[in-house]
Design an enzyme around this catalytic site. Structure first.
Site, PDB file in Angstrom:
ATOM      1  N   ASP A  31      11.165  17.627  17.798  1.00 20.17           N
ATOM      2  CA  ASP A  31      11.597  17.046  16.524  1.00 20.17           C
ATOM      3  C   ASP A  31      10.729  17.596  15.391  1.00 20.17           C
ATOM      4  OD1 ASP A  31      13.372  14.106  16.282  1.00 20.17           O
ATOM      5  OD2 ASP A  31      12.587  15.087  14.489  1.00 20.17           O
ATOM      6  N   THR A 144      31.447  14.380  17.085  1.00 20.36           N
ATOM      7  CA  THR A 144      31.832  13.103  16.495  1.00 20.36           C
ATOM      8  C   THR A 144      33.341  12.885  16.607  1.00 20.36           C
ATOM      9  OG1 THR A 144      32.050  11.937  14.381  1.00 20.36           O
ATOM     10  CG2 THR A 144      31.770  14.293  14.236  1.00 20.36           C
ATOM     11  N   HIS A 182      31.187  16.258   8.919  1.00 24.21           N
ATOM     12  CA  HIS A 182      32.101  16.248  10.061  1.00 24.21           C
ATOM     13  C   HIS A 182      32.603  17.672  10.360  1.00 24.21           C
ATOM     14  CE1 HIS A 182      32.320  11.823   9.149  1.00 24.21           C
ATOM     15  NE2 HIS A 182      32.330  11.772  10.464  1.00 24.21           N
ATOM     16  N   LYS A 185      30.322  19.681  12.512  1.00 25.52           N
ATOM     17  CA  LYS A 185      30.473  19.384  13.939  1.00 25.52           C
ATOM     18  C   LYS A 185      31.652  20.164  14.515  1.00 25.52           C
ATOM     19  CE  LYS A 185      27.283  16.129  14.492  1.00 25.52           C
ATOM     20  NZ  LYS A 185      26.181  16.215  15.462  1.00 25.52           N
ATOM     21  N   ARG A 326      34.565   7.238  -0.632  1.00 26.14           N
ATOM     22  CA  ARG A 326      35.004   8.358   0.216  1.00 26.14           C
ATOM     23  C   ARG A 326      36.458   8.679  -0.018  1.00 26.14           C
ATOM     24  NH1 ARG A 326      31.999   7.331   5.950  1.00 26.14           N
ATOM     25  NH2 ARG A 326      30.097   6.507   5.062  1.00 26.14           N
ATOM     26  N   GLU A 328      39.368   9.000   2.186  1.00 24.22           N
ATOM     27  CA  GLU A 328      39.801   8.764   3.568  1.00 24.22           C
ATOM     28  C   GLU A 328      41.060   7.910   3.547  1.00 24.22           C
ATOM     29  OE1 GLU A 328      36.543   6.697   5.535  1.00 24.22           O
ATOM     30  OE2 GLU A 328      36.683   4.992   4.183  1.00 24.22           O
TER      31      GLU A 328
HETATM   32  N1  USQ Z   1      32.201   1.767   5.546  1.00 29.17           N
HETATM   33  C1  USQ Z   1      32.408   0.618   4.817  1.00 29.17           C
HETATM   34  N2  USQ Z   1      31.325  -0.022   4.299  1.00 29.17           N
HETATM   35  C2  USQ Z   1      30.039   0.444   4.460  1.00 29.17           C
HETATM   36  C3  USQ Z   1      29.836   1.610   5.206  1.00 29.17           C
HETATM   37  C4  USQ Z   1      30.940   2.257   5.729  1.00 29.17           C
HETATM   38  O1  USQ Z   1      33.546   0.162   4.642  1.00 29.17           O
HETATM   39  O2  USQ Z   1      29.120  -0.199   3.946  1.00 29.17           O
HETATM   40  C5  USQ Z   1      33.366   2.438   6.167  1.00 29.17           C
HETATM   41  C6  USQ Z   1      33.531   3.896   5.766  1.00 29.17           C
HETATM   42  O3  USQ Z   1      34.321   4.022   4.606  1.00 29.17           O
HETATM   43  C7  USQ Z   1      34.200   4.478   7.015  1.00 29.17           C
HETATM   44  C8  USQ Z   1      33.679   3.626   8.150  1.00 29.17           C
HETATM   45  O4  USQ Z   1      33.123   2.458   7.552  1.00 29.17           O
HETATM   46  O5  USQ Z   1      35.588   4.299   6.934  1.00 29.17           O
HETATM   47  C9  USQ Z   1      32.617   4.282   8.998  1.00 29.17           C
HETATM   48  O6  USQ Z   1      31.560   4.675   8.168  1.00 29.17           O
HETATM   49  P1  USQ Z   1      30.099   4.948   8.771  1.00 29.17           P
HETATM   50  O7  USQ Z   1      29.190   5.275   7.629  1.00 29.17           O
HETATM   51  O8  USQ Z   1      29.689   3.861   9.686  1.00 29.17           O
HETATM   52  O9  USQ Z   1      30.405   6.188   9.718  1.00 29.17           O
HETATM   53  P2  USQ Z   1      30.677   7.716   9.425  1.00 29.17           P
HETATM   54  O10 USQ Z   1      30.350   8.138   8.040  1.00 29.17           O
HETATM   55  O11 USQ Z   1      32.055   8.007   9.903  1.00 29.17           O
HETATM   56  O12 USQ Z   1      29.615   8.417  10.360  1.00 29.17           O
HETATM   57  C10 USQ Z   1      29.001   7.743  11.474  1.00 29.17           C
HETATM   58  C11 USQ Z   1      27.740   8.501  11.841  1.00 29.17           C
HETATM   59  C12 USQ Z   1      28.150   9.886  12.266  1.00 29.17           C
HETATM   60  C13 USQ Z   1      29.154   9.821  13.372  1.00 29.17           C
HETATM   61  C14 USQ Z   1      30.353   8.995  12.966  1.00 29.17           C
HETATM   62  C15 USQ Z   1      31.342   8.734  14.073  1.00 29.17           C
HETATM   63  O13 USQ Z   1      26.853   8.542  10.736  1.00 29.17           O
HETATM   64  O14 USQ Z   1      26.984  10.604  12.674  1.00 29.17           O
HETATM   65  O15 USQ Z   1      29.559  11.132  13.627  1.00 29.17           O
HETATM   66  O16 USQ Z   1      29.894   7.706  12.556  1.00 29.17           O
HETATM   67  S1  USQ Z   1      32.988   8.603  13.469  1.00 29.17           S
HETATM   68  O17 USQ Z   1      33.038   7.624  12.389  1.00 29.17           O
HETATM   69  O18 USQ Z   1      33.824   8.220  14.577  1.00 29.17           O
HETATM   70  O19 USQ Z   1      33.319   9.916  12.940  1.00 29.17           O
END
Ligand code: USQ
Length: 394
Positions: A31, A144, A182, A185, A326, A328
Site C-alpha cells: 500500500d 464493479t 466505473h 474498471k 449524478r 444516472e
Molecule cells: N446515493 C444516495 N445518497 C447518498 C449516496 C449515494 O442516494 O448519500 C446513491 C447514488 O446516487 C447511487 C447509489 O446511492 O445511485 C450508490 O452510490 P454509492 O456512492 O454508494 O456507490 P457508487 O458510487 O456506485 O460506488 C460504490 C463504490 C464503488 C463500487 C460501487 C459498486 O464506491 O467502488 O464499485 O459502489 S456499484 O454501485 O454496484 O457500481
C-alpha cells in the site's frame, strides 16, 4: 496459500488480510496510503478511527500470532511490483489497490486522469509481473457491478450468447458505466481478458456491488484491527453514509427520487466471496467474471430500513430527497444474476436489518467524529463538472 493483497490498508484490504489469515493463509500486503490521502484531500476522515500502519501491523502480529508481510510503495511503479512478486511469489493476488470513487473521478480533469491512469496502470503492472515472474498466479481483480450500468435487460455474469444475422457467438456483455471511475474498471476488465487470452494467465474479475458494514468477527475488540469507514460524498458509500447520518440525527440524503437500484452486500459477505474466489482458482488461460452482491434494493428502500432501525433504537431520523448530483437513471429495470458464487457455496446474508443495527450501534461511539464534519454529508461534486452543494427537494 500465499496471497498478496494490493491495497491492504483500505476498507476491504485490511479486513481481508485478517479474514484470510484466520483461515490459515499466508498473507502479504502492499500500500502507498493513497486512500488516507484522498479522504484528507476532501477535508474528511474515517468515522471509525484507524491506527497508523505500524500499529496495525503490531496488532495483527499480537492477534493472529503471525506477521503480515508489508511493502510500502506505489503499484504504478513496475520495479516495485516486480520486487514484491520476486520476494513473495504469491499463488494469488487480490487487487484492491485502485481508487474506488465515482464522485472523486468526476471532480475535474486531473482527478479523472489520475483515477484512470492509477487504476489501469496498477492492473497492467500486475499482469506483466505475473506473466514474467509467477505465471501460475491467480489474479483476483476488484471490478464493479457499475461496469454494466442499468440496461433494460437481465445482466449475466460477464458474458452472454447472441445470435446476429443467423450466427451465434459468446460475447462480453456490453458495459455502460456511469462515471470515469466505473469506466476505469471496464478498461481494466478488457485488459485482463486480453492478457489471459494471449499469455495464458488465470483471472477472476469481481463485479462487486456496494459494500456496507463496520466490522468482521476476526477484528474482535481490538480497536487497532478495525477498518476505516468513510462518510464523505466521495468515499462514503450509501448505506455507510446513511448510518453515519442516522447516529447524528442528520436527514438521510437520498439523491433524486431514490428509485435507482443497486446490488448490496455486507463486509462479511464480501470477505467470504473474495475468499471463495481465491480458494477456487480458474484454469490456466481462463478469464471468468463473478457478480458479487447479496440483495438488490432501491435507495429509498434502504433509507427507510435505516430509518426504521434507528427508530427502534429510539432515534428520530428523517429521510430527505436531494437534487441528484449524478447523471444516472432513476426508474429502471435491474436484474443481475450472481450464480457463480452461489455454486461455490456462497450463502448471502439476507438479514440486512441485523447488519444495519450492528452498524448503528458501532457508529454511536463515534458520533462526535461524524458531527464534527457534518457539512461534508451534503454533496457538491456534480457529474457536469461544477462544484456546488446540492439542494434539498423536500
Ligand atoms: N446515493 C444516495 N445518497 C447518498 C449516496 C449515494 O442516494 O448519500 C446513491 C447514488 O446516487 C447511487 C447509489 O446511492 O445511485 C450508490 O452510490 P454509492 O456512492 O454508494 O456507490 P457508487 O458510487 O456506485 O460506488 C460504490 C463504490 C464503488 C463500487 C460501487 C459498486 O464506491 O467502488 O464499485 O459502489 S456499484 O454501485 O454496484 O457500481
Amino acid at each position: 496459500m500465499k496471497i498478496l493483497i494490493a491495497g491492504v490498508d483500505g476498507y476491504l484490504g485490511w479486513s481481508l488480510a485478517q479474514y484470510l489469515t484466520a483461515r490459515g493463509h499466508e498473507v502479504a500486503g502492499a500500500d502507498i496510503f493513497f486512500r488516507r490521502q484522498w479522504v484528507e484531500e476532501l477535508n474528511s476522515w474515517s468515522a471509525v478511527p484507524i491506527a497508523p500502519i505500524e500499529e496495525r501491523l503490531q496488532a495483527f502480529k499480537e492477534h493472529f500470532g503471525t506477521k503480515l508481510h508489508f511493502w510500502q510503495g506505489d503499484l504504478r511503479d513496475y520495479a516495485f511490483v516486480e520486487q514484491i512478486l520476486r520476494e513473495f511469489q504469491p499463488e494469488a493476488i487480490v487487487h484492491l489497490g485502485e481508487c474506488p470513487s465515482a464522485p472523486y473521478s468526476m471532480i475535474d480533469v486531473s482527478h479523472a486522469v489520475f483515477v484512470q491512469t492509477n487504476n489501469i496502470t496498477t492492473t497492467f503492472n500486475l499482469l506483466f509481473g505475473i506473466r514474467d515472474i509467477c505465471p501460475q498466479t491467480h489474479l483476483v481483480k476488484l471490478g464493479t457491478m457499475g461496469e454494466y450500468g442499468t440496461p433494460n435487460t437481465d445482466i449475466p455474469e460477464g458474458f452472454f450468447e447472441i445470435e446476429y444475422n443467423g450466427r451465434l457467438d459468446r460475447f462480453p456483455f456490453p458495459r455502460q458505466a456511469g462515471s470515469w471511475y466505473h469506466w476505469s474498471k471496464v478498461h481494466g476488465s478488457n485488459n485482463i481478458m486480453f492478457a489471459c487470452k494471449i499469455w495464458n494467465l488465470r483471472a477472476t474479475d469481481i463485479m462487486q456491488g456496494v459494500v456496507f458494514g463496520t466490522r468482521i468477527d476476526e477484528m474482535g475488540d481490538d480497536q487497532r484491527l478495525l477498518t476505516r469507514l468513510d462518510f464523505d460524498q466521495a468515499f462514503g458509500t450509501v448505506i455507510n453514509r446513511f448510518c453515519c447520518q442516522a447516529v447524528i440525527g442528520h436527514p438521510l440524503t437520498v439523491y433524486g427520487q431514490g428509485s435507482q437500484k443497486r446490488g448490496f452486500l455486507t463486509l462479511k459477505d464480501s470477505m467470504h466471496c473474495l475468499t471463495l474466489a481465491v480458494e477456487n482458482p480458474p484454469d490456466v488461460g481462463e478469464y471468468r467474471v463473478f457478480n458479487q452482491f447479496a440483495n438488490v434494493f432501491s435507495i429509498t428502500e434502504l433509507a427507510l430500513k435505516v430509518q426504521r432501525i434507528a427508530q427502534n433504537l429510539g432515534w428520530d431520523v428523517k429521510v430527505c430527497h436531494l437534487e441528484n448530483p449524478r447523471h444516472e437513471l432513476n426508474e429502471h429495470y435491474y436484474n443481475p444474476t450472481h450464480q457463480h458464487l452461489l455454486d461455490l457455496g456462497y450463502c448471502p446474508t439476507h438479514d440486512v436489518e441485523a447488519e444495519i443495527s450492528i452498524m448503528l450501534q458501532d457508529l454511536w461511539k463515534y458520533r462526535d467524529r461524524i458531527r464534527a464534519n457534518k457539512e461534508i454529508l451534503i454533496p457538491e461534486f456534480r457529474w457536469n463538472g461544477t462544484k456546488k452543494k446540492v439542494k434539498f427537494l423536500d
